[in-house]
Design a protein around this motif. Structure first.
Motif, PDB file in Angstrom:
ATOM      1  N   ARG A 562       0.814  -1.218   0.000  1.00 54.56           N
ATOM      2  CA  ARG A 562       0.000   0.000   0.000  1.00 54.56           C
ATOM      3  C   ARG A 562       0.848   1.268   0.000  1.00 54.56           C
ATOM      4  NH1 ARG A 562      -3.474  -0.028   5.309  1.00 54.56           N
ATOM      5  NH2 ARG A 562      -3.885  -2.133   4.561  1.00 54.56           N
ATOM      6  N   TYR A 563       2.126   1.145   0.392  1.00 54.25           N
ATOM      7  CA  TYR A 563       2.989   2.326   0.451  1.00 54.25           C
ATOM      8  C   TYR A 563       4.063   2.334  -0.634  1.00 54.25           C
ATOM      9  CZ  TYR A 563       1.101   2.248   5.237  1.00 54.25           C
ATOM     10  OH  TYR A 563       0.274   2.204   6.328  1.00 54.25           O
ATOM     11  N   LYS A 564       4.223   1.249  -1.342  1.00 52.53           N
ATOM     12  CA  LYS A 564       5.374   1.115  -2.238  1.00 52.53           C
ATOM     13  C   LYS A 564       5.329   2.112  -3.389  1.00 52.53           C
ATOM     14  CE  LYS A 564       8.197  -2.418  -4.467  1.00 52.53           C
ATOM     15  NZ  LYS A 564       8.336  -3.864  -4.765  1.00 52.53           N
ATOM     16  N   SER A 565       4.153   2.471  -3.856  1.00 53.89           N
ATOM     17  CA  SER A 565       4.039   3.363  -5.018  1.00 53.89           C
ATOM     18  C   SER A 565       4.597   4.753  -4.735  1.00 53.89           C
ATOM     19  CB  SER A 565       2.574   3.472  -5.443  1.00 53.89           C
ATOM     20  OG  SER A 565       1.778   4.003  -4.398  1.00 53.89           O
ATOM     21  N   TYR A 566       4.607   5.171  -3.468  1.00 53.57           N
ATOM     22  CA  TYR A 566       5.182   6.477  -3.141  1.00 53.57           C
ATOM     23  C   TYR A 566       6.683   6.499  -3.419  1.00 53.57           C
ATOM     24  CZ  TYR A 566       0.826   7.392  -0.628  1.00 53.57           C
ATOM     25  OH  TYR A 566      -0.492   7.580  -0.300  1.00 53.57           O
ATOM     26  N   TRP A 567       7.303   5.336  -3.400  1.00 58.02           N
ATOM     27  CA  TRP A 567       8.749   5.227  -3.630  1.00 58.02           C
ATOM     28  C   TRP A 567       9.068   4.933  -5.094  1.00 58.02           C
ATOM     29  CZ3 TRP A 567      12.091   1.062  -4.870  1.00 58.02           C
ATOM     30  CH2 TRP A 567      13.445   1.278  -4.607  1.00 58.02           C
ATOM     31  N   THR A 568       8.332   4.018  -5.695  1.00 62.81           N
ATOM     32  CA  THR A 568       8.655   3.586  -7.061  1.00 62.81           C
ATOM     33  C   THR A 568       8.415   4.674  -8.103  1.00 62.81           C
ATOM     34  OG1 THR A 568       6.421   2.649  -7.260  1.00 62.81           O
ATOM     35  CG2 THR A 568       8.186   1.167  -6.544  1.00 62.81           C
ATOM     36  N   LYS A 569       7.545   5.641  -7.812  1.00 62.83           N
ATOM     37  CA  LYS A 569       7.248   6.660  -8.825  1.00 62.83           C
ATOM     38  C   LYS A 569       8.431   7.591  -9.086  1.00 62.83           C
ATOM     39  CE  LYS A 569       5.059   9.981  -5.644  1.00 62.83           C
ATOM     40  NZ  LYS A 569       3.787  10.679  -5.338  1.00 62.83           N
ATOM     41  N   PHE A 570       9.445   7.553  -8.240  1.00 64.58           N
ATOM     42  CA  PHE A 570      10.622   8.395  -8.447  1.00 64.58           C
ATOM     43  C   PHE A 570      11.766   7.629  -9.113  1.00 64.58           C
ATOM     44  CE2 PHE A 570       8.472  10.561  -4.892  1.00 64.58           C
ATOM     45  CZ  PHE A 570       8.341  11.819  -5.454  1.00 64.58           C
ATOM     46  N   LEU A 571      11.487   6.442  -9.613  1.00 70.17           N
ATOM     47  CA  LEU A 571      12.497   5.650 -10.311  1.00 70.17           C
ATOM     48  C   LEU A 571      11.998   5.317 -11.711  1.00 70.17           C
ATOM     49  CD1 LEU A 571      13.535   3.175  -7.470  1.00 70.17           C
ATOM     50  CD2 LEU A 571      14.845   5.129  -8.303  1.00 70.17           C
ATOM     51  N   ASN A 572      12.906   5.333 -12.654  1.00 75.39           N
ATOM     52  CA  ASN A 572      12.583   5.004 -14.036  1.00 75.39           C
ATOM     53  C   ASN A 572      12.952   3.544 -14.281  1.00 75.39           C
ATOM     54  OD1 ASN A 572      12.048   4.946 -16.762  1.00 75.39           O
ATOM     55  ND2 ASN A 572      13.926   6.027 -17.346  1.00 75.39           N
ATOM     56  N   PHE A 573      11.961   2.682 -14.246  1.00 77.30           N
ATOM     57  CA  PHE A 573      12.221   1.254 -14.393  1.00 77.30           C
ATOM     58  C   PHE A 573      12.382   0.843 -15.852  1.00 77.30           C
ATOM     59  CE2 PHE A 573      10.530   1.494 -10.129  1.00 77.30           C
ATOM     60  CZ  PHE A 573      11.305   0.571  -9.441  1.00 77.30           C
ATOM     61  N   ASP A 574      12.338   1.813 -16.761  1.00 79.86           N
ATOM     62  CA  ASP A 574      12.669   1.530 -18.158  1.00 79.86           C
ATOM     63  C   ASP A 574      14.170   1.619 -18.408  1.00 79.86           C
ATOM     64  OD1 ASP A 574      10.009   1.176 -18.821  1.00 79.86           O
ATOM     65  OD2 ASP A 574       9.701   3.307 -19.256  1.00 79.86           O
ATOM     66  N   ASN A 575      14.914   1.978 -17.379  1.00 80.40           N
ATOM     67  CA  ASN A 575      16.370   2.043 -17.492  1.00 80.40           C
ATOM     68  C   ASN A 575      16.921   0.685 -17.904  1.00 80.40           C
ATOM     69  OD1 ASN A 575      19.216   1.699 -16.169  1.00 80.40           O
ATOM     70  ND2 ASN A 575      18.903   3.916 -16.295  1.00 80.40           N
ATOM     71  N   ILE A 576      17.900   0.697 -18.799  1.00 79.81           N
ATOM     72  CA  ILE A 576      18.417  -0.543 -19.364  1.00 79.81           C
ATOM     73  C   ILE A 576      19.047  -1.435 -18.298  1.00 79.81           C
ATOM     74  CG2 ILE A 576      20.583   0.602 -19.953  1.00 79.81           C
ATOM     75  CD1 ILE A 576      18.837  -2.315 -21.815  1.00 79.81           C
ATOM     76  N   PHE A 577      19.704  -0.820 -17.306  1.00 74.89           N
ATOM     77  CA  PHE A 577      20.338  -1.617 -16.255  1.00 74.89           C
ATOM     78  C   PHE A 577      19.285  -2.266 -15.344  1.00 74.89           C
ATOM     79  CE2 PHE A 577      23.718   1.333 -17.444  1.00 74.89           C
ATOM     80  CZ  PHE A 577      24.803   0.478 -17.557  1.00 74.89           C
ATOM     81  N   LEU A 578      18.214  -1.546 -15.071  1.00 77.73           N
ATOM     82  CA  LEU A 578      17.154  -2.117 -14.239  1.00 77.73           C
ATOM     83  C   LEU A 578      16.456  -3.262 -14.962  1.00 77.73           C
ATOM     84  CD1 LEU A 578      15.522   1.053 -12.621  1.00 77.73           C
ATOM     85  CD2 LEU A 578      17.431  -0.327 -11.811  1.00 77.73           C
ATOM     86  N   GLN A 580      17.821  -5.194 -17.303  1.00 78.63           N
ATOM     87  CA  GLN A 580      18.740  -6.328 -17.395  1.00 78.63           C
ATOM     88  C   GLN A 580      18.799  -7.118 -16.092  1.00 78.63           C
ATOM     89  OE1 GLN A 580      22.447  -4.574 -18.597  1.00 78.63           O
ATOM     90  NE2 GLN A 580      21.884  -4.472 -20.770  1.00 78.63           N
ATOM     91  N   CYS A 581      18.589  -6.429 -14.978  1.00 82.11           N
ATOM     92  CA  CYS A 581      18.625  -7.095 -13.666  1.00 82.11           C
ATOM     93  C   CYS A 581      17.232  -7.459 -13.165  1.00 82.11           C
ATOM     94  CB  CYS A 581      19.327  -6.199 -12.651  1.00 82.11           C
ATOM     95  SG  CYS A 581      21.079  -5.946 -13.017  1.00 82.11           S
ATOM     96  N   ASN A 582      16.228  -7.325 -14.039  1.00 86.92           N
ATOM     97  CA  ASN A 582      14.857  -7.728 -13.721  1.00 86.92           C
ATOM     98  C   ASN A 582      14.326  -7.005 -12.484  1.00 86.92           C
ATOM     99  OD1 ASN A 582      12.500  -9.171 -14.228  1.00 86.92           O
ATOM    100  ND2 ASN A 582      13.095 -10.863 -12.892  1.00 86.92           N
ATOM    101  N   LEU A 583      14.615  -5.723 -12.396  1.00 82.37           N
ATOM    102  CA  LEU A 583      14.088  -4.893 -11.311  1.00 82.37           C
ATOM    103  C   LEU A 583      12.846  -4.179 -11.817  1.00 82.37           C
ATOM    104  CD1 LEU A 583      17.414  -3.429  -9.889  1.00 82.37           C
ATOM    105  CD2 LEU A 583      15.871  -5.010  -8.739  1.00 82.37           C
ATOM    106  N   GLN A 584      11.725  -4.427 -11.157  1.00 83.05           N
ATOM    107  CA  GLN A 584      10.447  -3.881 -11.588  1.00 83.05           C
ATOM    108  C   GLN A 584       9.767  -3.161 -10.438  1.00 83.05           C
ATOM    109  OE1 GLN A 584       8.268  -7.234 -13.063  1.00 83.05           O
ATOM    110  NE2 GLN A 584       9.723  -7.674 -14.706  1.00 83.05           N
ATOM    111  N   ALA A 585       8.808  -2.320 -10.794  1.00 84.04           N
ATOM    112  CA  ALA A 585       8.080  -1.544  -9.785  1.00 84.04           C
ATOM    113  C   ALA A 585       7.192  -2.456  -8.951  1.00 84.04           C
ATOM    114  CB  ALA A 585       7.237  -0.482 -10.470  1.00 84.04           C
TER     115      ALA A 585
END
Length: 585
Positions: A562-578, A580-585
């Motif tokens: 319920r709180y995670k979206s406040y944090w993930t919205k400040f990261l660009n998960f389309d970044n190539i490194f993210l 490649q490492c399977n990091l998702q919102a």
């Protein structure tokens, strides 16, 4: 002699005749005195007595069973719980049955000579009684409607209770029993599948309600075969103890797994750090420098210190602060990390430049002044807050930044939601640290000094008040000039030498900055997003900084959704490194 016997016989016959005739005469005389209303009441009483016989018998049986059952203390089902008169189907037909009985009463009274048209006074009384009865029925129906609205999981609970009781009967029934145990076992499995994860009656299907009625009938048959409730109660008591023990064991296991997950670096973050490190060392030395180095120690800018070894955490703090700032060009971020993580964090900000702001990456292993302090001691604890040196470098800020007068400390598990420029204009009133208090009961979090510090020690207890207000790390404003004037780093070192290292950095902060803390408004810093699900949503939305303190960090799989979206919205998960490492919102 014959005359005497004859007289005796005549006397006996006379007495017998009198005993027979006298009651008849008395009853006929009383019947003649009855009015029409009296006859009606008499017949109604006679009718009620006739139809109350079964009810009285059932009540007597129920009372006898209740008096005889002393053990076990748990609630045990009785036969009336499975009777068809209280089944789901019969509840819907109560009104029809009552109206049928009322019609039958009227027909019976008319057949016995009662004429409802005679007597206006009697009719008025009857209408008044009828009106009162209707009002009482309406009130009862409204009360039942309110009860049905409030209790929306009644059927679900009944089904679960039926399943538990069926399992108890299956365990106490001998294999040689002539009961259809296989059918009951099959029906129990079907009921478990039918209820599934339903929490409200509206979640149940029609087939589930039908199976519920079949289960009632089956349990009624089983109850007649096992009328002794003590065996069922004992089995239910055993099942309860086993369930409680299982819940207790699973809670311990869940707690252990949560702590293990909090101490373990996720595979995706490790992958990201390795890839960024490889890219960093592939650069030429002149390409590894971050821009705006001339602003690093400018005293008129807004300086923020972040202690972290987590690439994504640093990125979220920096991005959120920049995106909400009104004057981005005045922001300077000092990220302090270990030499092992410096290449990865530096590479991240090289490929993701922070707009107009300045980022400065420092390795804590290169501080020349650290040799004069015992900044770190070996500790056998496996908990990160006791073993990470980054948590204790907060107490050396004047030595780390000798050219600065003010600095804001941001933990790497915070998100900035509003512009913080007004924070620099707060009047510190000669205090060293500005922090949000945590001493208000009913608010999250709530701490007392004596929860963490043993005030019974005379060396500690005489210096501190157990009722003094506590505060939180995570977003703190420091006046480094006042810090140097009071020489608080030496005070901290003194407490470390007294053996208070193991109490953690937060209680050490309470001791070090005791009576030198300026309490800030709670809106500046809202805590609890890393362990509590009860944080007020309005407080989160209005907060300048939100803090994921606790074990459930937003970059972990155990984060609170319920709180995670406040944090993930400040990261660009389309970044190539993210990616490649399977990091998702």
């Amino acid at each position: 002699m014959s005359k005497i016997r004859l007289c005796q016989r005549i006397l006996l016959l006379s007495l017998f005749f009198l005993s027979v005739v006298a009651p008849l005469v008395f009853v006929s005389h009383r019947l003649n005195l009855l009015t029409l209303l009296g006859r009606r009441e008499f017949l109604e009483d006679l009718y009620r007595a006739t139809y109350r016989g079964d009810t009285l018998k059932l009540n007597a049986v129920e009372q006898e069973g209740a008096d005889g059952l002393e053990e076990p203390n748990q609630v045990v089902y009785t036969e009336k719980d499975f009777a068809s008169t209280i089944s789901y189907y019969s509840e819907k037909n109560n009104d029809f049955k009552e109206s049928g009985i009322a019609g039958y009463r009227t027909t019976t009274l008319e057949r016995n000579g009662f004429n409802p048209d005679k007597g206006q006074r009697q009719g008025a009384q009857q209408n008044e009684l009828s009106f009162m009865a209707q009002g009482r029925n309406i009130h009862d129906s409204q009360r039942m409607s309110e009860k049905n609205i409030q209790v929306t999981n009644k059927k679900v609970q009944e089904i679960k209770d039926q399943v538990i009781l069926a399992k108890a009967y299956l365990k106490i029934a001998p294999p040689s029993s002539n009961l259809r145990l296989r059918d009951l076992e099959q029906l129990t499995r079907e009921m478990e599948l039918a209820v599934g994860e339903a929490t409200q009656d509206s979640d149940l299907s029609t087939s589930a309600l039908q199976k519920m009625r079949h289960m009632e009938a089956s349990l009624s048959k089983v109850y007649r075969a096992f009328p002794d409730c003590s065996a069922v109660g004992a089995k239910l008591h055993t099942m309860l103890r086993q369930a409680e023990e299982q819940v207790r064991s699973q809670r311990h296991q869940a707690t252990y797994l949560v702590h293990l997950a909090a101490r373990t670096a996720p595979k995706g973050l490790h992958c990201l750090s390795m890839r960024l490190t490889a890219e960093y060392f592939a650069l030429r030395p002149e390409e590894r420098k971050l821009p705006n180095e001339n602003k690093i120690y400018h005293p008129d800018l807004y300086h923020y210190a972040v202690f972290s070894d987590n690439v994504l955490a640093c990125a979220a703090v920096v991005n959120s602060t920049i995106s909400t700032a009104k004057e981005q060009e005045k922001l300077v971020f000092h990220v302090l990390t270990k030499s092992l993580n410096l290449p990865a964090i530096s590479m991240w900000f090289l490929i993701n430049p922070p707009a107009k702001a300045t980022v400065h990456i420092l390795s804590i292993d290169n501080f020349e002044w650290s040799s004069k302090y015992n900044t770190y001691q070996e500790n056998n604890s496996s908990y990160p807050r006791f073993t990470s040196e980054l948590n204790y470098l907060h107490f050396y800020l004047p030595d780390i930044f000798p050219a600065l007068n003010k600095i804001v400390l941001l933990d790497h598990d915070v998100v900035v939601q509003q512009d913080l420029s007004e924070l620099w204009n707060i009047n510190m009133k000669g205090n060293v640290i500005g922090a949000v208090g945590t001493c208000q009961e009913g608010k999250i979090p709530f701490y007392r000094i004596d929860m963490f510090i043993n005030l019974s020690d005379p060396l500690i207890g005489k210096r501190f008040d157990a009722n003094a207000c506590t505060w939180a790390f995570g977003m703190n404003l420091f006046d480094l000039q006042q810090w140097r004037r009071h020489n608080l780093t030496a005070v901290y070192q003194n407490y470390v030498q007294m053996g208070l290292w193991n109490i953690g950095s937060l209680p050490l902060g309470w001791l070090t900055f005791y009576n030198k803390t300026e309490l800030l408004d709670r809106q500046w810093h809202v805590l609890g997003l890393g362990y509590s699900s009860d944080v007020d949503r309005n407080e989160i939305e209005q907060a300048s900084v939100i803090h994921y303190d606790g074990l459930r960090k937003p970059w972990l799989d155990i984060a609170m959704g319920r709180y995670k979206s406040y944090w993930t919205k400040f990261l660009n998960f389309d970044n190539i490194f993210l990616q490649q490492c399977n990091l998702q919102a």
